[in-house]
Design a protein around this motif. Structure first.
Motif, short mmCIF file in Angstrom:
data_model
loop_
_atom_site.label_atom_id
_atom_site.label_comp_id
_atom_site.label_asym_id
_atom_site.label_seq_id
_atom_site.Cartn_x
_atom_site.Cartn_y
_atom_site.Cartn_z
N HIS A 142 9.25 -69.00 -11.49
CA HIS A 142 8.75 -68.43 -10.24
C HIS A 142 7.25 -68.63 -10.10
O HIS A 142 6.57 -67.90 -9.37
N GLN A 143 6.72 -69.62 -10.80
CA GLN A 143 5.32 -69.99 -10.66
C GLN A 143 5.23 -71.35 -9.96
O GLN A 143 6.10 -72.21 -10.14
N PRO A 144 4.19 -71.58 -9.19
CA PRO A 144 4.09 -72.86 -8.47
C PRO A 144 3.93 -74.07 -9.38
O PRO A 144 4.30 -75.18 -9.01
N SER A 145 3.42 -73.86 -10.60
CA SER A 145 3.22 -74.99 -11.52
C SER A 145 4.44 -75.31 -12.37
O SER A 145 4.46 -76.33 -13.06
N PHE A 146 5.46 -74.44 -12.34
CA PHE A 146 6.69 -74.63 -13.12
C PHE A 146 6.36 -75.07 -14.56
O PHE A 146 6.67 -76.19 -14.97
N TYR A 242 16.86 -70.79 -9.14
CA TYR A 242 16.08 -71.93 -9.60
C TYR A 242 16.37 -73.22 -8.83
O TYR A 242 15.76 -74.25 -9.12
N HIS A 244 16.09 -75.66 -5.53
CA HIS A 244 15.18 -75.86 -4.40
C HIS A 244 15.56 -77.15 -3.68
O HIS A 244 15.82 -78.17 -4.32
N TYR A 253 14.62 -75.85 -11.47
CA TYR A 253 13.72 -75.62 -12.60
C TYR A 253 14.53 -75.45 -13.87
O TYR A 253 15.50 -74.68 -13.92
N PHE A 258 10.41 -79.02 -13.77
CA PHE A 258 11.05 -79.11 -12.46
C PHE A 258 11.67 -80.50 -12.32
O PHE A 258 10.96 -81.51 -12.39
#
Length: 374
Positions: A142-146, A242, A244, A253, A258
């Motif tokens: 759940h972080q943008p940087s995965f 997870y 997208h 993810y 990712f």
């Protein structure tokens, strides 16, 4: 101490900031897992058995007790992520301190009863190792940087040709039998009557699940329990956790980062509600936990925990142990559903046909999947 070391190995590549965060109430900070599994041995072994033992810190029992009402007050679960103190280095020092005193205690020899508590503690820590991987994946996923975790686990593709295994009608024995370790909720071997049924030799794959999505499975209320329909509407769910959609391509993810969705891997991180709806979509159903157990020798399992259509209830003659250990399983026998098998995050000796995992039907952060029956 190999099991104790494994917990730290899982966390070795985490930054201190990674270990303190709690993005939702059911995800515990990794730092808390490191401390709680240490508190268990301090409280149940060293405090109880060593008259001259001095606890590492007088407040750690309050900080790191999980749900043992017998042992007093504790930090509310949802507030575990508010504790910036103790810092990670203090928690690791706590682990080293307890490990040292535990080793000295074991060198003196222990009674059979104490050995049993230590065994439960080690099994308990291994359960937390699996929970750690769930929680780290949620924190990273759940972080943008995965971020990528250096400690790696990976779902295996489903490569067998699919078919349904036929199990004849009859009376079968279920429940744990033998000398190996098991939890109290597995005990009380008893007979169950099963109608004839068929169960898939293969898990539902990501490819199978995309068919469900593309066919409007998340939009057809007829496929869902009322609670399940409310759950996906309120949370605006349209795919497993997870997943997208990026430029019309499914990505997801993993702890490796990712990636493009692996169509041959088993679908994972689905709730009981989603598993039920998918089975309805296919004109089939989920197996009961007893059907699963009886048929389990006929297929491979261990990639993902498998939802069953059985509520988590006590077996006949179930006896809850006295004291705090009695709070481990029995008090959760309400509002939860049974999962069987194991997952890629599960320690090897926790994978057995009689193991009864259980979660609330809406939970998705665990490695959970689907096997169909009819």
């Amino acid at each position: 101490m190999n099991i104790r070391q494994q917990t730290e190995t899982i966390c070795a590549s985490l930054k201190p900031e990674d270990t303190a965060i709690q993005p939702v109430d059911y995800v515990s900070p990794p730092k808390w897992h490191l401390a709680h599994t240490t508190w268990f041995f301090e409280q149940f072994v060293l405090v109880e058995q060593c008259a001259d033992y001095n606890v590492f810190h007088p407040d750690f029992g309050y900080y790191f007790n999980s749900y043992y009402n017998t042992l007093g007050d504790r930090v509310v679960r949802a507030d575990r992520g508010l504790m910036t103190r103790p810092a990670l280095n203090e928690v690791l020092a706590y682990r080293a301190y307890v490990n040292k005193h535990l080793a000295l205690f074991l060198d003196k020899g222990v009674s059979e009863a104490t050995a049993r508590i230590i065994e439960i503690g080690l099994q308990h820590e291994q359960q937390h190792q699996e929970l750690l991987l769930y929680d780290i994946k949620y924190i990273f996923g759940h972080q943008p940087s995965f971020p990528r975790l250096e400690y790696q686990i990976q779902l295996l593709p489903e490569t067998v040709q699919p078919h349904f295994v036929k199990i004849p009608e009859g009376v079968y024995n279920v429940g744990h039998k033998g000398e190996g370790f098991c939890w109290d909720n597995e005990l009380g071997q008893h007979k169950v009557y099963l109608h004839d049924f068929e169960i898939s030799n293969r898990l539902v794959t990501n490819s199978d699940y995309i068919e469900f999505i593309n066919s409007g499975g998340y939009k057809d209320f007829n496929l869902w329990h009322a609670d399940g329909w409310d759950f996906i509407q309120q949370n605006k769910l349209a795919a497993p956790m997870y997943w997208h959609k990026v430029n019309d391509k499914w990505m997801y993810y993993t702890l490796q980062g990712f990636k493009a969705l692996d169509f041959s891997a088993p679908v994972s991180h689905v709730s009981f509600y989603e598993a039920f709806a998918f089975a309805q979509f296919k004109g089939m159903r989920l197996p009961t936990e007893f059907e699963w157990e009886v048929a389990s020798s006929q297929f491979n399992y261990g990639n993902v925990w498998e939802w069953t259509n059985s509520a988590y209830l006590p077996y006949p003659k179930y006896a809850k142990p006295d004291g705090a250990i009695g709070e481990y399983n029995g008090k959760f026998m309400v509002n939860t559903m049974v999962l069987r098998g194991a997952s890629v995050a599960t320690p090897n000796n926790h994978s057995r046909p009689t193991y009864r995992n259980f979660f609330n039907p809406e939970m998705r952060w665990q490695f959970s999947g689907i096997r169909l029956a009819k």
